[in-house]
Motif scaffolding. Sequence first.
Motif, PDB file in Angstrom:
ATOM      1  N   ILE A  78       0.836  -1.204   0.000  1.00  0.00           N
ATOM      2  CA  ILE A  78       0.000   0.000   0.000  1.00  0.00           C
ATOM      3  C   ILE A  78       0.868   1.249   0.000  1.00  0.00           C
ATOM      4  CG2 ILE A  78      -1.657   1.316   1.347  1.00  0.00           C
ATOM      5  CD1 ILE A  78      -2.893  -1.319   2.238  1.00  0.00           C
ATOM      6  N   ARG A  79       1.926   1.246   0.797  1.00  0.00           N
ATOM      7  CA  ARG A  79       2.832   2.412   0.843  1.00  0.00           C
ATOM      8  C   ARG A  79       3.434   2.691  -0.523  1.00  0.00           C
ATOM      9  NH1 ARG A  79       8.560   1.418   3.342  1.00  0.00           N
ATOM     10  NH2 ARG A  79       8.612   0.312   1.345  1.00  0.00           N
ATOM     11  N   ASP A  80       3.945   1.641  -1.171  1.00  0.00           N
ATOM     12  CA  ASP A  80       4.590   1.832  -2.466  1.00  0.00           C
ATOM     13  C   ASP A  80       3.592   2.285  -3.532  1.00  0.00           C
ATOM     14  OD1 ASP A  80       6.859   1.050  -1.179  1.00  0.00           O
ATOM     15  OD2 ASP A  80       6.937  -0.966  -2.053  1.00  0.00           O
ATOM     16  N   GLN A  81       2.384   1.763  -3.481  1.00  0.00           N
ATOM     17  CA  GLN A  81       1.362   2.178  -4.438  1.00  0.00           C
ATOM     18  C   GLN A  81       1.015   3.656  -4.270  1.00  0.00           C
ATOM     19  OE1 GLN A  81      -1.913  -0.494  -3.822  1.00  0.00           O
ATOM     20  NE2 GLN A  81      -0.868  -2.271  -4.761  1.00  0.00           N
ATOM     21  N   SER A 107      -4.576  16.496 -13.898  1.00  0.00           N
ATOM     22  CA  SER A 107      -3.850  15.792 -14.954  1.00  0.00           C
ATOM     23  C   SER A 107      -3.444  14.394 -14.507  1.00  0.00           C
ATOM     24  CB  SER A 107      -2.605  16.598 -15.346  1.00  0.00           C
ATOM     25  OG  SER A 107      -1.831  15.875 -16.293  1.00  0.00           O
ATOM     26  N   ARG A 108      -2.970  14.273 -13.211  1.00  0.00           N
ATOM     27  CA  ARG A 108      -2.541  12.957 -12.709  1.00  0.00           C
ATOM     28  C   ARG A 108      -3.742  12.032 -12.531  1.00  0.00           C
ATOM     29  NH1 ARG A 108       1.364   9.381 -13.138  1.00  0.00           N
ATOM     30  NH2 ARG A 108       1.686   8.158 -11.226  1.00  0.00           N
ATOM     31  N   SER A 109      -4.876  12.600 -12.161  1.00  0.00           N
ATOM     32  CA  SER A 109      -6.090  11.804 -11.991  1.00  0.00           C
ATOM     33  C   SER A 109      -6.541  11.211 -13.314  1.00  0.00           C
ATOM     34  CB  SER A 109      -7.201  12.663 -11.384  1.00  0.00           C
ATOM     35  OG  SER A 109      -8.417  11.942 -11.306  1.00  0.00           O
ATOM     36  N   GLU A 110      -6.477  12.033 -14.376  1.00  0.00           N
ATOM     37  CA  GLU A 110      -6.875  11.536 -15.694  1.00  0.00           C
ATOM     38  C   GLU A 110      -5.887  10.489 -16.199  1.00  0.00           C
ATOM     39  OE1 GLU A 110      -7.056  15.009 -18.033  1.00  0.00           O
ATOM     40  OE2 GLU A 110      -8.949  15.743 -17.149  1.00  0.00           O
ATOM     41  N   GLU A 111      -4.627  10.646 -15.852  1.00  0.00           N
ATOM     42  CA  GLU A 111      -3.590   9.728 -16.315  1.00  0.00           C
ATOM     43  C   GLU A 111      -3.695   8.368 -15.643  1.00  0.00           C
ATOM     44  OE1 GLU A 111       1.312   9.422 -16.260  1.00  0.00           O
ATOM     45  OE2 GLU A 111       0.300  11.319 -15.844  1.00  0.00           O
ATOM     46  N   THR A 112      -4.015   8.355 -14.353  1.00  0.00           N
ATOM     47  CA  THR A 112      -4.041   7.099 -13.593  1.00  0.00           C
ATOM     48  C   THR A 112      -5.431   6.545 -13.408  1.00  0.00           C
ATOM     49  OG1 THR A 112      -4.166   8.328 -11.495  1.00  0.00           O
ATOM     50  CG2 THR A 112      -1.956   7.754 -12.349  1.00  0.00           C
ATOM     51  N   GLY A 113      -6.431   7.333 -13.580  1.00  0.00           N
ATOM     52  CA  GLY A 113      -7.786   6.881 -13.349  1.00  0.00           C
ATOM     53  C   GLY A 113      -8.190   6.921 -11.884  1.00  0.00           C
ATOM     54  N   LYS A 114      -7.346   7.512 -11.009  1.00  0.00           N
ATOM     55  CA  LYS A 114      -7.650   7.618  -9.588  1.00  0.00           C
ATOM     56  C   LYS A 114      -8.385   8.920  -9.319  1.00  0.00           C
ATOM     57  CE  LYS A 114      -5.498   3.837  -8.318  1.00  0.00           C
ATOM     58  NZ  LYS A 114      -6.213   2.702  -7.716  1.00  0.00           N
ATOM     59  N   PRO A 115      -9.323   8.935  -8.394  1.00  0.00           N
ATOM     60  CA  PRO A 115     -10.050  10.173  -8.099  1.00  0.00           C
ATOM     61  C   PRO A 115      -9.138  11.208  -7.463  1.00  0.00           C
ATOM     62  CG  PRO A 115     -10.656   8.447  -6.548  1.00  0.00           C
ATOM     63  CD  PRO A 115      -9.828   7.783  -7.585  1.00  0.00           C
ATOM     64  N   ARG A 116      -9.456  12.483  -7.729  1.00  0.00           N
ATOM     65  CA  ARG A 116      -8.643  13.571  -7.154  1.00  0.00           C
ATOM     66  C   ARG A 116      -8.644  13.537  -5.630  1.00  0.00           C
ATOM     67  NH1 ARG A 116     -10.782  18.978  -9.604  1.00  0.00           N
ATOM     68  NH2 ARG A 116     -12.747  17.932  -9.025  1.00  0.00           N
ATOM     69  N   ASN A 134       7.619   6.348   4.128  1.00  0.00           N
ATOM     70  CA  ASN A 134       6.926   5.705   5.254  1.00  0.00           C
ATOM     71  C   ASN A 134       5.763   6.539   5.770  1.00  0.00           C
ATOM     72  OD1 ASN A 134       8.465   3.443   5.211  1.00  0.00           O
ATOM     73  ND2 ASN A 134       9.568   3.841   7.120  1.00  0.00           N
ATOM     74  N   ALA A 135       5.715   7.818   5.421  1.00  0.00           N
ATOM     75  CA  ALA A 135       4.585   8.654   5.836  1.00  0.00           C
ATOM     76  C   ALA A 135       3.289   8.181   5.212  1.00  0.00           C
ATOM     77  CB  ALA A 135       4.852  10.106   5.467  1.00  0.00           C
ATOM     78  N   LEU A 136       3.384   7.381   4.158  1.00  0.00           N
ATOM     79  CA  LEU A 136       2.192   6.906   3.459  1.00  0.00           C
ATOM     80  C   LEU A 136       1.733   5.533   3.945  1.00  0.00           C
ATOM     81  CD1 LEU A 136       3.240   8.007  -0.132  1.00  0.00           C
ATOM     82  CD2 LEU A 136       1.542   9.097   1.355  1.00  0.00           C
ATOM     83  N   LEU A 137       2.362   5.010   4.999  1.00  0.00           N
ATOM     84  CA  LEU A 137       1.944   3.713   5.538  1.00  0.00           C
ATOM     85  C   LEU A 137       0.517   3.798   6.068  1.00  0.00           C
ATOM     86  CD1 LEU A 137       5.170   2.627   7.471  1.00  0.00           C
ATOM     87  CD2 LEU A 137       4.152   1.446   5.501  1.00  0.00           C
ATOM     88  N   PRO A 138      -0.283   2.743   5.876  1.00  0.00           N
ATOM     89  CA  PRO A 138      -1.644   2.763   6.436  1.00  0.00           C
ATOM     90  C   PRO A 138      -1.607   2.662   7.955  1.00  0.00           C
ATOM     91  CG  PRO A 138      -1.151   0.611   5.490  1.00  0.00           C
ATOM     92  CD  PRO A 138       0.006   1.507   5.126  1.00  0.00           C
ATOM     93  N   ASP A 139      -2.671   3.100   8.602  1.00  0.00           N
ATOM     94  CA  ASP A 139      -2.739   3.126  10.064  1.00  0.00           C
ATOM     95  C   ASP A 139      -3.329   1.836  10.629  1.00  0.00           C
ATOM     96  OD1 ASP A 139      -1.637   5.645  10.205  1.00  0.00           O
ATOM     97  OD2 ASP A 139      -3.581   6.642  10.039  1.00  0.00           O
ATOM     98  N   TYR A 140      -2.857   0.692  10.121  1.00  0.00           N
ATOM     99  CA  TYR A 140      -3.390  -0.570  10.622  1.00  0.00           C
ATOM    100  C   TYR A 140      -3.007  -0.815  12.086  1.00  0.00           C
ATOM    101  CZ  TYR A 140      -4.548  -1.875   5.822  1.00  0.00           C
ATOM    102  OH  TYR A 140      -5.095  -1.911   4.567  1.00  0.00           O
TER     103      TYR A 140
END
Length: 690
Positions: A78-81, A107-116, A134-140
């Motif tokens: 998840i972090r790497d994604q 522009s990045r949203s249209e490129e990846t298909g991910k919502p803004r 590591n700041a993007l690690l989920p809070d599991y």
Amino acid sequence: MLLINDVFQVGQERYRILALAGQQAIWIDIDSDKAWPEVVKTIQIEQWTFDETLRRTEDPYQDLASLSVEQGNKNQKIRDQRYELIAPLLADEEIYYRSGRGRLVQSRSEETGKPRKSLYKNLRQYWQRGATPNALLPDYRKSGGKGQKKTSSNKLGRPRSTSPGTGISIDPSIEKMFRIVIDRYYANDKGYSMPYVYRRFIDMFEVTNPKVSREDYPTIIQLRYFYEREYTKADRIRLRSNRISYQKDIRPLIGTATAGVLGPGSRYEIDATIADIYLLSADRQRIIGRPTLYVVVDVFSRMVTGLYIGLENPSYVTAMSALVTSMSDKSELCARYDLEITPEQWPTVGVPDAILADRGELLGHQIESLEKAFGVRIEITPPYRGDAKGIVERYFRTLQAEFKPFVPGVVTATKVRKQGGKDYRLDATLTLDDFTRIMLASILHRNQYAVLSKYDRDPDMPNDMALTPLNIWNWGIQYRTGRLKNVSEEALRIALLPRKKVYLSDLGVSCFGAYYTSKELLGSGWLHRNGDRRETDLQAAYDPAVADHIYLFPEKGSSEYWVCSLTDRSRQYRGKSMWELWSSQEEQRKANSAAKVTETTSKRDLENLVSKTLKDAERSRPAAHKQSKSETVRGISDNRKQERDVQRAQQTKARQPDNSKSKSEVTYLHGKPDDGAFPDFLDELFGDDE
């Protein structure tokens, strides 16, 4: 000076520096769910600092930077994604500003298909938590409410699959019963098992909940879960252990004995054990048992400074013998057992700063002389705390390991090795002198050559110095505070001898039932029988190995002493030890006690005979005298003479030869010899003297 990732607090808000651009800084509120990067002038930050409205604060997410993530697990993926999704945005500085952020995200949203919304959320989390992947690690790690108590009206946990019933939810009343039975039966050193505790809980639960079916009773698993949740692991270990065993064997070891001493002689440890070997007598004809081994060790260098090996039980006397050895030159001792050494090979001469010992051996008034005369601090270990003297305790195992593999008569686990085997006591081969020689050689080897691989080296010790006890000792004497004090060996020996209160009498100084005197004592006038009151409250030191002398202290609190010798009245103890004196007195007391029984019986027979004779005489005596009292008194002399004549006649008749038997005629070859009978002096000896 401002640095990227610095965290500042302004009022109740905390900000993280994201970038520095000339005279401006870009930061973000790390606590707000709607925060975006803001531009602030560096001069404004400086002004807030001078006004004390801004101050540095601790980064709440600093642990994320050093957090190790297992490769291939869900968190790492998840972090790497997330990072891969926003990495192109972070490369453009326009992302910090509102004017360009919307266009880049779109522009990045249209490129990846991910919502803004997802892109904005990941950007905010990245900036607020330290701008690292590591700041993007989920809070599991926050999931599940770890450490929080869960409450529900229904039973928690998985449903039963094999056991009957549905179970019951644990309410406060059941938790109270759980705690009562755990505290009473389990959270102590009584050794009860958890099933036993559970059965005691059922006894209590049945009384208060009679309507609950047995299938729905709380289970032992629920009881164990409550125990593990409410009692920390450290508390569980401590409560289930004996207090003494916990302190000695289980508690964490966070200190070291070496850290508490300044150098050689700062502290000696002394302890005794019974050696694991059976010995023979000096003539090798008798097994005399296991010897007592005392060892004195310097804490700083781990050097053995003294020892005692003998057959006396551990006591103050034997401890003092070991201490005298530890503070004196050992060259003569080693030479006695054919071990030649120089003073530099065993340099432990002098009085230490402190001595650590058990309560029984150095506790009491006898040790006061060592404290007051030489300034030694006596430290006593708590009861049952052998770990307090861990260094000397370890040396017992180390020293005995030197001879155990080779010497016969060593104590094993059982007296009989196997069926048909011999008793290890019968294998005894060494005498006390042989064993002492082996122990001295082992100590010399360890002091000079044994490498202490686990010694906690001080920071200033040279790395090229081999950590042997002798090297550490010499280094400590040169570069650390040497605590040994030089004293007279004779004064030290007298000061350490056991002392006893003695008494003055007409026969001399009484000590253990023996009498002593000296020329100083005779010159003092204390023994003269002139009626003056003698000195009292006198103390004398004695050597248990020698009964011929004691050391009398004529003045209280003074180190002056008089050497007193046994008087002729106590000559039976000359050439003996105090132990032999005590043994001889014990045997004499036993013999006298046995003789007292016979004496008492004989005394009773005598008293009975006197009483019977008196009664018979009183019955035979006339009731009244025919003469007056004065006439009776005047006739005593005549009565005595008459009674004496009767006795003489009886004695003469008793001494006459028996003429009833016929005598043979004697034929003399050279004529009849003169009569050789002794003359009779009865008249001269027993003549009338009245």
